[in-house]
Motif scaffolding. Sequence first.
Motif, PDB file in Angstrom:
ATOM      1  N   MET A  11      15.467   1.873  -0.059  1.00  0.00           N
ATOM      2  CA  MET A  11      14.586   2.904  -0.558  1.00  0.00           C
ATOM      3  C   MET A  11      14.507   4.014   0.491  1.00  0.00           C
ATOM      4  O   MET A  11      14.241   3.748   1.654  1.00  0.00           O
ATOM      5  N   THR A  12      14.735   5.237   0.079  1.00  0.00           N
ATOM      6  CA  THR A  12      14.706   6.363   1.014  1.00  0.00           C
ATOM      7  C   THR A  12      13.260   6.753   1.317  1.00  0.00           C
ATOM      8  O   THR A  12      12.328   6.335   0.637  1.00  0.00           O
ATOM      9  N   ARG A  13      13.113   7.575   2.345  1.00  0.00           N
ATOM     10  CA  ARG A  13      11.774   8.036   2.720  1.00  0.00           C
ATOM     11  C   ARG A  13      11.106   8.803   1.586  1.00  0.00           C
ATOM     12  O   ARG A  13       9.907   8.677   1.366  1.00  0.00           O
ATOM     13  N   GLU A  14      11.898   9.608   0.889  1.00  0.00           N
ATOM     14  CA  GLU A  14      11.346  10.389  -0.220  1.00  0.00           C
ATOM     15  C   GLU A  14      10.845   9.475  -1.334  1.00  0.00           C
ATOM     16  O   GLU A  14       9.778   9.710  -1.919  1.00  0.00           O
ATOM     17  N   GLU A  15      11.618   8.422  -1.616  1.00  0.00           N
ATOM     18  CA  GLU A  15      11.213   7.471  -2.656  1.00  0.00           C
ATOM     19  C   GLU A  15       9.942   6.728  -2.239  1.00  0.00           C
ATOM     20  O   GLU A  15       9.030   6.543  -3.045  1.00  0.00           O
ATOM     21  N   LYS A  16       9.888   6.323  -0.966  1.00  0.00           N
ATOM     22  CA  LYS A  16       8.690   5.645  -0.465  1.00  0.00           C
ATOM     23  C   LYS A  16       7.479   6.571  -0.540  1.00  0.00           C
ATOM     24  O   LYS A  16       6.389   6.152  -0.943  1.00  0.00           O
ATOM     25  N   SER A  17       7.684   7.811  -0.160  1.00  0.00           N
ATOM     26  CA  SER A  17       6.602   8.792  -0.207  1.00  0.00           C
ATOM     27  C   SER A  17       6.111   8.978  -1.639  1.00  0.00           C
ATOM     28  O   SER A  17       4.898   9.074  -1.890  1.00  0.00           O
ATOM     29  N   GLN A  18       7.023   9.020  -2.586  1.00  0.00           N
ATOM     30  CA  GLN A  18       6.663   9.176  -3.997  1.00  0.00           C
ATOM     31  C   GLN A  18       5.879   7.961  -4.493  1.00  0.00           C
ATOM     32  O   GLN A  18       4.885   8.096  -5.202  1.00  0.00           O
ATOM     33  N   VAL A  19       6.323   6.762  -4.113  1.00  0.00           N
ATOM     34  CA  VAL A  19       5.620   5.530  -4.510  1.00  0.00           C
ATOM     35  C   VAL A  19       4.207   5.522  -3.935  1.00  0.00           C
ATOM     36  O   VAL A  19       3.240   5.174  -4.629  1.00  0.00           O
ATOM     37  N   ILE A  20       4.070   5.920  -2.672  1.00  0.00           N
ATOM     38  CA  ILE A  20       2.747   5.972  -2.035  1.00  0.00           C
ATOM     39  C   ILE A  20       1.857   6.968  -2.765  1.00  0.00           C
ATOM     40  O   ILE A  20       0.683   6.684  -3.037  1.00  0.00           O
ATOM     41  N   ASP A  21       2.394   8.124  -3.100  1.00  0.00           N
ATOM     42  CA  ASP A  21       1.617   9.134  -3.829  1.00  0.00           C
ATOM     43  C   ASP A  21       1.175   8.610  -5.199  1.00  0.00           C
ATOM     44  O   ASP A  21       0.028   8.807  -5.611  1.00  0.00           O
ATOM     45  N   ASP A  22       2.084   7.941  -5.901  1.00  0.00           N
ATOM     46  CA  ASP A  22       1.752   7.381  -7.216  1.00  0.00           C
ATOM     47  C   ASP A  22       0.668   6.314  -7.099  1.00  0.00           C
ATOM     48  O   ASP A  22      -0.282   6.284  -7.890  1.00  0.00           O
ATOM     49  N   LEU A  23       0.821   5.429  -6.107  1.00  0.00           N
ATOM     50  CA  LEU A  23      -0.184   4.384  -5.893  1.00  0.00           C
ATOM     51  C   LEU A  23      -1.537   4.987  -5.515  1.00  0.00           C
ATOM     52  O   LEU A  23      -2.580   4.526  -5.985  1.00  0.00           O
ATOM     53  N   THR A  24      -1.519   6.015  -4.682  1.00  0.00           N
ATOM     54  CA  THR A  24      -2.761   6.674  -4.277  1.00  0.00           C
ATOM     55  C   THR A  24      -3.461   7.254  -5.494  1.00  0.00           C
ATOM     56  O   THR A  24      -4.680   7.124  -5.643  1.00  0.00           O
ATOM     57  N   THR A  25      -2.705   7.875  -6.380  1.00  0.00           N
ATOM     58  CA  THR A  25      -3.280   8.435  -7.602  1.00  0.00           C
ATOM     59  C   THR A  25      -3.902   7.340  -8.455  1.00  0.00           C
ATOM     60  O   THR A  25      -5.023   7.476  -8.948  1.00  0.00           O
ATOM     61  N   SER A  83       1.580  -4.726 -11.818  1.00  0.00           N
ATOM     62  CA  SER A  83       2.825  -4.347 -11.162  1.00  0.00           C
ATOM     63  C   SER A  83       2.890  -4.994  -9.776  1.00  0.00           C
ATOM     64  O   SER A  83       1.871  -5.257  -9.143  1.00  0.00           O
ATOM     65  N   VAL A  84       4.112  -5.270  -9.350  1.00  0.00           N
ATOM     66  CA  VAL A  84       4.347  -5.853  -8.031  1.00  0.00           C
ATOM     67  C   VAL A  84       4.570  -4.691  -7.067  1.00  0.00           C
ATOM     68  O   VAL A  84       5.293  -3.750  -7.381  1.00  0.00           O
ATOM     69  N   VAL A  85       3.913  -4.769  -5.914  1.00  0.00           N
ATOM     70  CA  VAL A  85       3.998  -3.672  -4.949  1.00  0.00           C
ATOM     71  C   VAL A  85       4.338  -4.217  -3.570  1.00  0.00           C
ATOM     72  O   VAL A  85       4.101  -5.381  -3.271  1.00  0.00           O
ATOM     73  N   LYS A  86       4.894  -3.341  -2.745  1.00  0.00           N
ATOM     74  CA  LYS A  86       5.134  -3.696  -1.347  1.00  0.00           C
ATOM     75  C   LYS A  86       3.823  -3.509  -0.581  1.00  0.00           C
ATOM     76  O   LYS A  86       3.131  -2.513  -0.752  1.00  0.00           O
ATOM     77  N   ASN A  87       3.520  -4.471   0.260  1.00  0.00           N
ATOM     78  CA  ASN A  87       2.255  -4.450   0.994  1.00  0.00           C
ATOM     79  C   ASN A  87       2.104  -3.206   1.860  1.00  0.00           C
ATOM     80  O   ASN A  87       1.034  -2.614   1.905  1.00  0.00           O
ATOM     81  N   THR A  88       3.160  -2.817   2.546  1.00  0.00           N
ATOM     82  CA  THR A  88       3.057  -1.654   3.445  1.00  0.00           C
ATOM     83  C   THR A  88       2.790  -0.380   2.653  1.00  0.00           C
ATOM     84  O   THR A  88       1.981   0.448   3.070  1.00  0.00           O
ATOM     85  N   LEU A  89       3.445  -0.240   1.503  1.00  0.00           N
ATOM     86  CA  LEU A  89       3.241   0.967   0.695  1.00  0.00           C
ATOM     87  C   LEU A  89       1.826   0.989   0.114  1.00  0.00           C
ATOM     88  O   LEU A  89       1.165   2.030   0.108  1.00  0.00           O
ATOM     89  N   LEU A  90       1.348  -0.165  -0.342  1.00  0.00           N
ATOM     90  CA  LEU A  90      -0.012  -0.240  -0.888  1.00  0.00           C
ATOM     91  C   LEU A  90      -1.041   0.016   0.202  1.00  0.00           C
ATOM     92  O   LEU A  90      -2.036   0.703  -0.017  1.00  0.00           O
ATOM     93  N   SER A  91      -0.798  -0.516   1.382  1.00  0.00           N
ATOM     94  CA  SER A  91      -1.711  -0.298   2.499  1.00  0.00           C
ATOM     95  C   SER A  91      -1.814   1.183   2.845  1.00  0.00           C
ATOM     96  O   SER A  91      -2.904   1.717   3.055  1.00  0.00           O
TER      97      SER A  91
END
Length: 171
Positions: A1-15, A51-59
Amino acid sequence: MTREEKSQVIDDLTTQLTESGIIYLADISGLDALTTSNLRRACFKANVKLSVVKNTLLSKAMEKSDKDFGELPETLKGNTSIMFSEVGNMPAKVIKEFRKNSDKPILKGAYVDEAIYIGDDQLNSLVDLKSKEDVIAEIIGLLQSPAKNVISALQSGGGKLSGILKTLSEK
């Protein structure tokens, strides 16, 4: 997963975290594909998003969110699934019902209308939670009850009184 994809996932989870007042974290590791599919189906029927999430991204999404999740980020170890719902006790009911046939999912924690629940031992407390609408309906029912009793007494008493007056007038 690229940084941009991780950033997008974090933004989506934050929303999602910001918009939802009811968030459950559960461990569904060890479930086979069929059982996981059945769990997803049960969640869908109950209007619970799983949904299943990565702990670091959810944190990171929790940190980025404007909500105070208290000790909930500390439960992000191992496999984590996140459940979103509109009704406070619905994910707990799904978990409890599903565990009649399986030992999973295990509740890690929950965030329900700013209250934080940590640990699987809180499941029964969460199942017994009443939604805001249930509490309001109960209060309205309690407030209406005395008024209904007075109206009922007046209506039935009025019939008795007119019967008595009619009987007296006939004599």
